[in-house]
Design an enzyme around this catalytic site. Structure first.
Site, PDB file in Angstrom:
ATOM      1  N   ASP A 162       0.817  -1.213   0.000  1.00 48.20           N
ATOM      2  CA  ASP A 162       0.000   0.000   0.000  1.00 48.20           C
ATOM      3  C   ASP A 162       0.850   1.263   0.000  1.00 48.20           C
ATOM      4  O   ASP A 162       2.030   1.235   0.358  1.00 48.20           O
ATOM      5  CB  ASP A 162      -0.968   0.010   1.195  1.00 48.20           C
ATOM      6  CG  ASP A 162      -0.255  -0.114   2.536  1.00 48.20           C
ATOM      7  OD1 ASP A 162       0.788  -0.797   2.601  1.00 48.20           O
ATOM      8  OD2 ASP A 162      -0.729   0.478   3.519  1.00 48.20           O
ATOM      9  N   GLU A 201       0.102  -1.289   5.733  1.00 50.36           N
ATOM     10  CA  GLU A 201       1.217  -0.808   6.558  1.00 50.36           C
ATOM     11  C   GLU A 201       1.018   0.655   6.920  1.00 50.36           C
ATOM     12  O   GLU A 201       1.385   1.098   8.004  1.00 50.36           O
ATOM     13  CB  GLU A 201       2.547  -0.993   5.806  1.00 50.36           C
ATOM     14  CG  GLU A 201       3.796  -0.748   6.648  1.00 50.36           C
ATOM     15  CD  GLU A 201       4.288   0.701   6.656  1.00 50.36           C
ATOM     16  OE1 GLU A 201       5.153   1.021   7.478  1.00 50.36           O
ATOM     17  OE2 GLU A 201       3.809   1.523   5.858  1.00 50.36           O
TER      18      GLU A 201
HETATM   19 ZN   LIG Z   1       6.856   2.311   3.910  1.00 53.38          ZN
END
Ligand SMILES: [Zn+2]
Length: 381
Positions: free
Chosen positions: A81, A143
Site C-alpha cells: 500500500d 502498513e
Molecule cells: Zn513504507
C-alpha cells in the site's frame, strides 16, 4: 538465461500504475487485490509458489511467495500500500512511472513498491534452482494505517527463516532500531452558558490548560528518564498536533479537543507508556468526572530494536561492509520480529516517502541489486 518476466522498468511501470492507497478515511481506502494478483503472477513465472490470504474483515490481502523448502532461509518483506496524495502538490502523475533527470517518479517508487521490482529483477538473474535454503517474499497490506497485514501474517505463519529484511527506503543503510508511534485525541466536555457569568458553566478550555500542563510534565519525565544514545533524538518525544475549542467569544467553551503523539524509544514499551499517561490524567479526571476522554487516534506501533551484537546483525554488517543504525520512523519490524531477527534495508530515501513527486534516485539501482544479491547468496546458497 531466458527472462520470463518483463524488464525492470516495465515491471516498475506496471506496479506504480495500480493504485493501492491505504487510508483511515473509508472513501479513499482501496483494496490491494489487483496489485497482489499481478505480483503473484510475476513470482509464479519465476516458479515461486504463492499463498494469498485475506486479512479478516477487510478487502485487503497479503501474499507470501516462496522458493525452496526446508529450514531457515531468508524472508524479504514489503508493503503493497501507499499513502494518499494531494493532486495539487504533485507535478507528475502519481500512477505513471516518470523517468527524468536520473530519477524515477511515482507514488510508491521508494515507499515501497520498488522493492518488489528489485527482488523480481535479482531473482530472475540468478540460478535460483541452486539455492540450499528457501527464499520467501512477503507482500503485506495496510502498513500505512494499522499494520494489520504484518500483524495477521505474524500470528498465522509457521515459517521460520533465519532473517527478515524489510525493504523500506533506508538509503541502503542497515537499520537495527527505530522509535515507536502513538497518537491520541483528548476530548474535554464542558458546560456552555453566557460569557457574562463564567461560573454558570464549565469552561473546557480551562480544563484543557490543566490537561496540557500534566502532559508537559509527562514529556519532561520521559525525556529525563529514558535515553538511547544510538538515536539522533536520544529521548522519547511528545508533540501537540492540534487544539480546537469553542465557537464564540461570548459563550463558555463547551468542547475542547487536543491531539498529540508520542514516539517512544525501545526501552519504553507501550504498556508502561499507557500506564504513565493514564496516571497523569487521573487527578484531573477525578476532579472533572465524565468530562475528559482519551482515545487512540491510530493503531499504536511499538519501538523496535535488535541488538547490534546479535549474530545476524554482525553477519550482515560484515559481508555487506556496513554499520547498522537507528532511525526515527516506524516499520512492521515490531510484528515480524516474532518470526525471525528483522532488519530494515532498502533503496531510496525516507525523505521522499509520503512527499509529493516521490522519487527514486537512479544511483541506487545498481548498488541495491548488488547488496540484495549478496544477502541472498549469503543466506540461501
Ligand atoms: Zn513504507
Amino acid at each position: 538465461m531466458n527472462r520470463k518476466i518483463p524488464s525492470f522498468i516495465e515491471i516498475y511501470k506496471s506496479l506504480i500504475k495500480i493504485p493501492t492507497i491505504s487510508s483511515e478515511k473509508k472513501t479513499i481506502d482501496q483494496s490491494n487485490k489487483i496489485f497482489i494478483d499481478l505480483l503473484s503472477n510475476y513470482f509464479s513465472e519465476l516458479n515461486f509458489s504463492i499463498q494469498i490470504k485475506n486479512i479478516p474483515n477487510t478487502n485487503k490481502f497479503n501474499m507470501l511467495s516462496s522458493f525452496g523448502t526446508g529450514k531457515g532461509g531468508l524472508l524479504f518483506s514489503g508493503h503493497t500500500d501507499t499513502v494518499d496524495f494531494d493532486q495539487n502538490t504533485w507535478t507528475k502523475d502519481p500512477f505513471k512511472l516518470t523517468e527524468k533527470d536520473n530519477k524515477l517518479y511515482g507514488l510508491g517508487v521508494v515507499d515501497m513498491k520498488g522493492f518488489f521490482v528489485f527482488l523480481l529483477d535479482i531473482i530472475s538473474s540468478i540460478n535460483i534452482k541452486k539455492i540450499k535454503k528457501p527464499i520467501y517474499i512477503l507482500a503485506t497490506a495496510n502498513e500505512e494505517t494499522d499494520m494489520s497485514g504484518a500483524r495477521y501474517f505474524a500470528q498465522s505463519t509457521s515459517i521460520k527463516p533465519d532473517c527478515i529484511i524489510i525493504g523500506e527506503p533506508t538509503c541502503l543503510k542497515l537499520v537495527n532500531a527505530h522509535k515507536g508511534h502513538l497518537s491520541y485525541k483528548i476530548d474535554i466536555f464542558g458546560h456552555t452558558g453566557h460569557s457574562s457569568n463564567p461560573d454558570n458553566g464549565i469552561n473546557s478550555i480551562e480544563i484543557a490548560y490543566k490537561v496540557i500542563k500534566e502532559l508537559i510534565n509527562l514529556k519532561k519525565y520521559l525525556q529525563q528518564k529514558y535515553s538511547h544514545k544510538d538515536f539522533s533524538i536520544a529521548h522519547p518525544t511528545m508533540n501537540f498536533g492540534s487544539i480546537k475549542g469553542g465557537n464564540s467569544i461570548n459563550r463558555i467553551c463547551s468542547l475542547c479537543s487536543i491531539t498529540f503523539e508520542i514516539r517512544p524509544i525501545p526501552q519504553l514499551n507501550l504498556k508502561t507508556l499507557e500506564v504513565l499517561l493514564k496516571e497523569k490524567l487521573k487527578k484531573i479526571k477525578k476532579k472533572w468526572p465524565n468530562r475528559i476522554f482519551l482515545k487512540n487516534l491510530f493503531f499504536s506501533v511499538p519501538a523496535y530494536e535488535i541488538s547490534k551484537t546479535h549474530h545476524i546483525v554482525q553477519k550482515i554488517e560484515s559481508f555487506c561492509k556496513i554499520k547498522s543504525k537507528s532511525v526515527n520512523y516506524c516499520t512492521e519490524a515490531p510484528f515480524l520480529k516474532n518470526i525471525a531477527p528483522t532488519l530494515i534495508l532498502g533503496p531510496g530515501s525516507i525523505e521522499q516517502a509520503h512527499y509529493p513527486d516521490e522519487y527514486l534516485h537512479c544511483d541506487f539501482i545498481q548498488p541495491t541489486k548488488k547488496i540484495l544479491k549478496k544477502i541472498i547468496m549469503n543466506f540461501c546458497y
